[in-house]
Design an enzyme around this catalytic site. Structure first.
Site, PDB file in Angstrom:
ATOM      1  CB  THR A   1      -9.895  10.115 -19.954  1.00 16.35           C
ATOM      2  OG1 THR A   1     -10.205   9.441 -18.725  1.00 16.35           O
ATOM      3  CG2 THR A   1     -10.415  11.545 -19.920  1.00 16.35           C
TER       4      THR A   1
ATOM      5  CE  LYS B   1     -10.928  15.688  -6.324  1.00 14.47           C
ATOM      6  NZ  LYS B   1     -12.057  15.477  -7.276  1.00 14.47           N
TER       7      LYS B   1
ATOM      8  CB  THR C   1      -9.422  12.988  -2.446  1.00 16.01           C
ATOM      9  OG1 THR C   1      -8.460  12.136  -1.849  1.00 16.01           O
ATOM     10  CG2 THR C   1      -8.691  14.270  -2.850  1.00 16.01           C
ATOM     11  CG  ASP C   2      -8.116  10.473   2.194  1.00 14.10           C
ATOM     12  OD1 ASP C   2      -7.667  10.571   1.037  1.00 14.10           O
ATOM     13  OD2 ASP C   2      -8.016   9.423   2.872  1.00 14.10           O
ATOM     14  CD  GLU C   3      -4.272  11.154  -2.418  1.00 14.31           C
ATOM     15  OE1 GLU C   3      -3.426  11.894  -2.937  1.00 14.31           O
ATOM     16  OE2 GLU C   3      -4.454   9.978  -2.742  1.00 14.31           O
TER      17      GLU C   3
ATOM     18  CB  ALA D   1     -15.567  14.575 -14.475  1.00 15.33           C
TER      19      ALA D   1
ATOM     20  CE1 TYR E   1      -7.038  13.230  -7.691  1.00 14.43           C
ATOM     21  CE2 TYR E   1      -6.080  12.547  -5.595  1.00 14.43           C
ATOM     22  CZ  TYR E   1      -7.176  12.660  -6.429  1.00 14.43           C
ATOM     23  OH  TYR E   1      -8.416  12.221  -6.008  1.00 14.43           O
TER      24      TYR E   1
HETATM   25  P1  NAD Z   1     -11.485   7.470 -12.357  1.00 14.80           P
HETATM   26  O1  NAD Z   1     -10.161   7.941 -12.855  1.00 14.80           O
HETATM   27  O2  NAD Z   1     -11.762   6.007 -12.299  1.00 14.80           O
HETATM   28  O3  NAD Z   1     -12.645   8.116 -13.253  1.00 14.80           O
HETATM   29  C1  NAD Z   1     -12.641   9.454 -13.637  1.00 14.80           C
HETATM   30  C2  NAD Z   1     -13.696   9.632 -14.719  1.00 14.80           C
HETATM   31  O4  NAD Z   1     -13.698  11.027 -15.103  1.00 14.80           O
HETATM   32  C3  NAD Z   1     -13.444   8.825 -15.998  1.00 14.80           C
HETATM   33  O5  NAD Z   1     -14.628   8.214 -16.428  1.00 14.80           O
HETATM   34  C4  NAD Z   1     -12.972   9.863 -16.996  1.00 14.80           C
HETATM   35  O6  NAD Z   1     -13.291   9.543 -18.342  1.00 14.80           O
HETATM   36  C5  NAD Z   1     -13.726  11.098 -16.524  1.00 14.80           C
HETATM   37  N1  NAD Z   1     -13.082  12.344 -16.935  1.00 14.80           N
HETATM   38  C6  NAD Z   1     -11.767  12.672 -16.831  1.00 14.80           C
HETATM   39  N2  NAD Z   1     -11.548  13.892 -17.354  1.00 14.80           N
HETATM   40  C7  NAD Z   1     -12.757  14.355 -17.788  1.00 14.80           C
HETATM   41  C8  NAD Z   1     -13.182  15.554 -18.394  1.00 14.80           C
HETATM   42  N3  NAD Z   1     -12.328  16.540 -18.693  1.00 14.80           N
HETATM   43  N4  NAD Z   1     -14.493  15.714 -18.677  1.00 14.80           N
HETATM   44  C9  NAD Z   1     -15.379  14.724 -18.395  1.00 14.80           C
HETATM   45  N5  NAD Z   1     -15.016  13.550 -17.837  1.00 14.80           N
HETATM   46  C10 NAD Z   1     -13.723  13.367 -17.527  1.00 14.80           C
HETATM   47  O7  NAD Z   1     -11.667   8.158 -10.945  1.00 14.80           O
HETATM   48  P2  NAD Z   1     -12.339   7.595  -9.606  1.00 14.80           P
HETATM   49  O8  NAD Z   1     -11.326   6.849  -8.850  1.00 14.80           O
HETATM   50  O9  NAD Z   1     -13.634   6.971  -9.935  1.00 14.80           O
HETATM   51  O10 NAD Z   1     -12.592   8.983  -8.828  1.00 14.80           O
HETATM   52  C11 NAD Z   1     -13.767   9.742  -9.071  1.00 14.80           C
HETATM   53  C12 NAD Z   1     -13.743  10.986  -8.206  1.00 14.80           C
HETATM   54  O11 NAD Z   1     -13.665  10.618  -6.838  1.00 14.80           O
HETATM   55  C13 NAD Z   1     -12.543  11.904  -8.476  1.00 14.80           C
HETATM   56  O12 NAD Z   1     -12.994  13.225  -8.389  1.00 14.80           O
HETATM   57  C14 NAD Z   1     -11.577  11.573  -7.349  1.00 14.80           C
HETATM   58  O13 NAD Z   1     -10.782  12.693  -7.047  1.00 14.80           O
HETATM   59  C15 NAD Z   1     -12.542  11.246  -6.226  1.00 14.80           C
HETATM   60  N6  NAD Z   1     -12.037  10.290  -5.213  1.00 14.80           N
HETATM   61  C16 NAD Z   1     -11.503   9.083  -5.583  1.00 14.80           C
HETATM   62  C17 NAD Z   1     -11.098   8.189  -4.595  1.00 14.80           C
HETATM   63  C18 NAD Z   1     -10.534   6.819  -4.941  1.00 14.80           C
HETATM   64  O14 NAD Z   1     -10.103   6.094  -4.049  1.00 14.80           O
HETATM   65  N7  NAD Z   1     -10.524   6.401  -6.202  1.00 14.80           N
HETATM   66  C19 NAD Z   1     -11.229   8.525  -3.238  1.00 14.80           C
HETATM   67  C20 NAD Z   1     -11.748   9.780  -2.909  1.00 14.80           C
HETATM   68  C21 NAD Z   1     -12.173  10.641  -3.907  1.00 14.80           C
HETATM   69  O1  DAU Z   2      -7.070   8.696  -0.549  1.00 12.19           O
HETATM   70  C1  DAU Z   2      -7.937   8.843  -1.634  1.00 12.19           C
HETATM   71  C2  DAU Z   2      -7.161   8.694  -2.914  1.00 12.19           C
HETATM   72  O2  DAU Z   2      -6.850   7.318  -3.056  1.00 12.19           O
HETATM   73  C3  DAU Z   2      -7.916   9.193  -4.146  1.00 12.19           C
HETATM   74  O3  DAU Z   2      -8.152  10.567  -4.022  1.00 12.19           O
HETATM   75  C4  DAU Z   2      -7.130   8.905  -5.424  1.00 12.19           C
HETATM   76  O4  DAU Z   2      -7.902   9.283  -6.557  1.00 12.19           O
HETATM   77  C5  DAU Z   2      -6.849   7.426  -5.485  1.00 12.19           C
HETATM   78  O5  DAU Z   2      -6.053   7.136  -6.629  1.00 12.19           O
HETATM   79  C6  DAU Z   2      -6.137   6.946  -4.213  1.00 12.19           C
HETATM   80  O6  DAU Z   2      -4.788   7.510  -4.153  1.00 12.19           O
HETATM   81  P1  DAU Z   2      -3.530   6.644  -3.659  1.00 12.19           P
HETATM   82  O7  DAU Z   2      -2.314   7.237  -4.238  1.00 12.19           O
HETATM   83  O8  DAU Z   2      -3.578   6.413  -2.199  1.00 12.19           O
HETATM   84  O9  DAU Z   2      -3.899   5.234  -4.389  1.00 12.19           O
HETATM   85  P2  DAU Z   2      -2.992   4.179  -5.170  1.00 12.19           P
HETATM   86  O10 DAU Z   2      -3.827   2.963  -5.385  1.00 12.19           O
HETATM   87  O11 DAU Z   2      -2.302   4.773  -6.343  1.00 12.19           O
HETATM   88  O12 DAU Z   2      -1.858   3.822  -4.097  1.00 12.19           O
HETATM   89  C7  DAU Z   2      -2.190   3.277  -2.823  1.00 12.19           C
HETATM   90  C8  DAU Z   2      -0.896   3.122  -2.050  1.00 12.19           C
HETATM   91  O13 DAU Z   2      -0.104   2.092  -2.680  1.00 12.19           O
HETATM   92  C9  DAU Z   2      -0.028   4.369  -2.054  1.00 12.19           C
HETATM   93  O14 DAU Z   2       0.638   4.464  -0.795  1.00 12.19           O
HETATM   94  C10 DAU Z   2       0.991   4.111  -3.149  1.00 12.19           C
HETATM   95  C11 DAU Z   2       1.155   2.607  -3.111  1.00 12.19           C
HETATM   96  N1  DAU Z   2       1.464   1.953  -4.420  1.00 12.19           N
HETATM   97  C12 DAU Z   2       0.659   2.246  -5.473  1.00 12.19           C
HETATM   98  C13 DAU Z   2       0.898   1.683  -6.703  1.00 12.19           C
HETATM   99  C14 DAU Z   2       0.029   2.002  -7.902  1.00 12.19           C
HETATM  100  C15 DAU Z   2       2.517   1.064  -4.519  1.00 12.19           C
HETATM  101  O15 DAU Z   2       3.221   0.791  -3.532  1.00 12.19           O
HETATM  102  N2  DAU Z   2       2.748   0.503  -5.744  1.00 12.19           N
HETATM  103  C16 DAU Z   2       1.998   0.776  -6.843  1.00 12.19           C
HETATM  104  O16 DAU Z   2       2.300   0.225  -7.943  1.00 12.19           O
END
Ligand code: NAD
Ligand code: DAU
Length: 356
Positions: free
Chosen positions: A42, A166, A136-138, A88, A162
């Site tokens: 994606t 999850k 996720t912790d969310e 994913a 979201y």
């Molecule tokens: P990301 O958005 O960077 O990557 C998601 C990946 O999933 C992409 O490569 C995308 O192409 C793939 N994908 C999306 N839909 C798909 C589908 N239908 N089939 C196959 N592949 C698909 O996400 P991320 O930040 O790397 O998060 C990865 C995982 O970890 C997620 O499950 C998210 O909920 C979890 N997570 C993320 C965070 C964070 O801070 N980013 C924290 C805790 C948990």
């Molecule tokens: O807690 C784990 C989660 O952290 C993961 O499960 C999610 O996949 C990941 O996207 C992340 O979620 P958040 O919403 O916390 O992350 P984000 O970087 O989008 O935002 C972090 C904080 O900053 C949140 O309080 C919103 C704020 N923010 C975010 C953006 C993009 C802003 O103030 N301005 C912005 O433009």
């Protein structure tokens, strides 16, 4: 579970931010494992994230959608997969507010498809098999200032589409364990930062905008708190839980590293301005308070004591060093940022921030 035996592990979402670090970690550390990365590519998935391991003999990429049950079934059967690390997902809260159905399709139905494919393919032969769900912790909802951090027994209380998707997927994973005996583990991690994070998320978005001297959009009053962990510490924790976590258990992963958004942004301004040789406080003027995110959770904080006590995991990277290295990485990888932010992302940015 021994890590010395030969195995075939399917990593889903391996071309994304965390997935690419998990794939790299497993490909390098376990040359006797076959690592298959299935990803739909994606907007968030990018094979450039894995350029340094793409030719490794124990790695292969398959373009596929976790929403497609038949594809998941045949992958598991044909490749004789015995471990799944499921990352994913649609991962961005703001996008979930605009398109909740997509989040239900990918995060809920996609997880359910994989569970069903694993149940059919492994058909009761659970020995040496494992389904690791990355969550996720969310799912736990929001904390007030001073309230105790989330533990594994904190009741679920998701607020965004979201986090609801999850939470729902976590429930299905437990249901497959409790109902059919599928061998599962779950991890619930806090906010990750580090290289290859898509620039829609707070830290890479701000680094990019400070470099370009563009406004830094801070939702609400900037008082929301997140608990930040380096992505490579997350990959290491997944390795520990995948191999040694107890069947059917959840493990929280977090950095014990809480920051208000406004303070993170000020830190980034200092680091980027320093790297670019700008005067102290040069980019402060870019801070722009904008309309808050709907349903914006005030505070997340993770208690990762169970993971430390049972598996000895503790984060290895200090935030100061990790953030400085991350800033440098984005500045040295301007081509990567340009590639992933061109086209569709420009339209997303205009729509998301245009009227805010
Ligand atoms: P990301 O958005 O960077 O990557 C998601 C990946 O999933 C992409 O490569 C995308 O192409 C793939 N994908 C999306 N839909 C798909 C589908 N239908 N089939 C196959 N592949 C698909 O996400 P991320 O930040 O790397 O998060 C990865 C995982 O970890 C997620 O499950 C998210 O909920 C979890 N997570 C993320 C965070 C964070 O801070 N980013 C924290 C805790 C948990
Ligand atoms: O807690 C784990 C989660 O952290 C993961 O499960 C999610 O996949 C990941 O996207 C992340 O979620 P958040 O919403 O916390 O992350 P984000 O970087 O989008 O935002 C972090 C904080 O900053 C949140 O309080 C919103 C704020 N923010 C975010 C953006 C993009 C802003 O103030 N301005 C912005 O433009």
């Amino acid at each position: 579970m021994a890590d010395s035996q030969q195995r075939c592990i399917l990593v889903t979402g391996g071309a994304g931010f965390i997935g690419s670090h998990v794939v790299r970690h497993f490909v390098r550390k376990y040359p006797h494992y076959r690592i298959i990365n299935v990803d739909q590519l994606t907007y968030a998935g990018n094979l450039e994230n894995l350029a340094d391991v793409q030719d490794a003999p124990n790695y292969c990429f398959v373009r596929g959608d976790v929403g497609d049950l038949e594809t998941m079934r045949s992958l598991l059967r044909e490749q004789k997969v015995d471990g799944i690390i499921h990352l994913a997902a649609e991962s961005h809260v703001d996008r979930s507010i605009c398109d909740p159905l997509l989040f239900a399709r990918t995060n809920v139905m996609g997880t359910l498809n994989l569970l069903q494919a694993a149940r059919e393919c492994w058909s009761g032969q659970w020995e040496g098999r494992r389904f690791h769900h990355v969550s996720t912790d969310e799912v736990y909802g929001a904390l007030e200032p001073g309230e105790a951090a989330f533990s594994e027994t904190t009741p679920y209380s998701p607020h965004s589409p979201y986090s609801a998707s999850k939470a729902s997927s976590d429930h299905f994973v437990r249901a497959y364990h409790d109902t059919y005996g599928l061998p599962v583990v779950l991890t619930n991690c806090s906010n990750n930062y580090g290289p290859y994070q898509f620039p829609e998320k707070l830290i890479p978005l701000c680094i990019h905008n400070i470099c370009e001297e563009k406004p830094l959009p801070i939702y609400g009053n900037g008082e929301n708190v997140r608990d930040w962990l380096h992505v490579q510490d997350h990959a290491q924790a997944i390795d520990e839980v995948f191999h040694r976590g107890r069947d059917g258990e959840s493990y929280n992963i977090g950095g014990g590293n809480e920051w208000r958004n406004i303070d993170i942004v000020r830190k980034l301004i200092r680091l980027v301005d320093e790297e670019l040789g700008r005067p102290v406080g040069y980019s402060d003027r870019l801070i722009t308070f904008v309309a808050d995110r709907a349903g914006h959770d005030l505070r997340y904080a993770i208690n990762a004591e169970k993971l430390r006590r049972e598996l000895g995991w503790v984060p290895q990277r200090s935030f100061e060093t990790g953030l400085r290295e991350t800033v440098k990485w984005y500045m040295e990888h301007a081509d990567w940022v340009r590639n992933v932010t061109s086209g569709a992302y420009e339209r997303y940015y205009a729509e998301m921030y245009g009227d805010r």
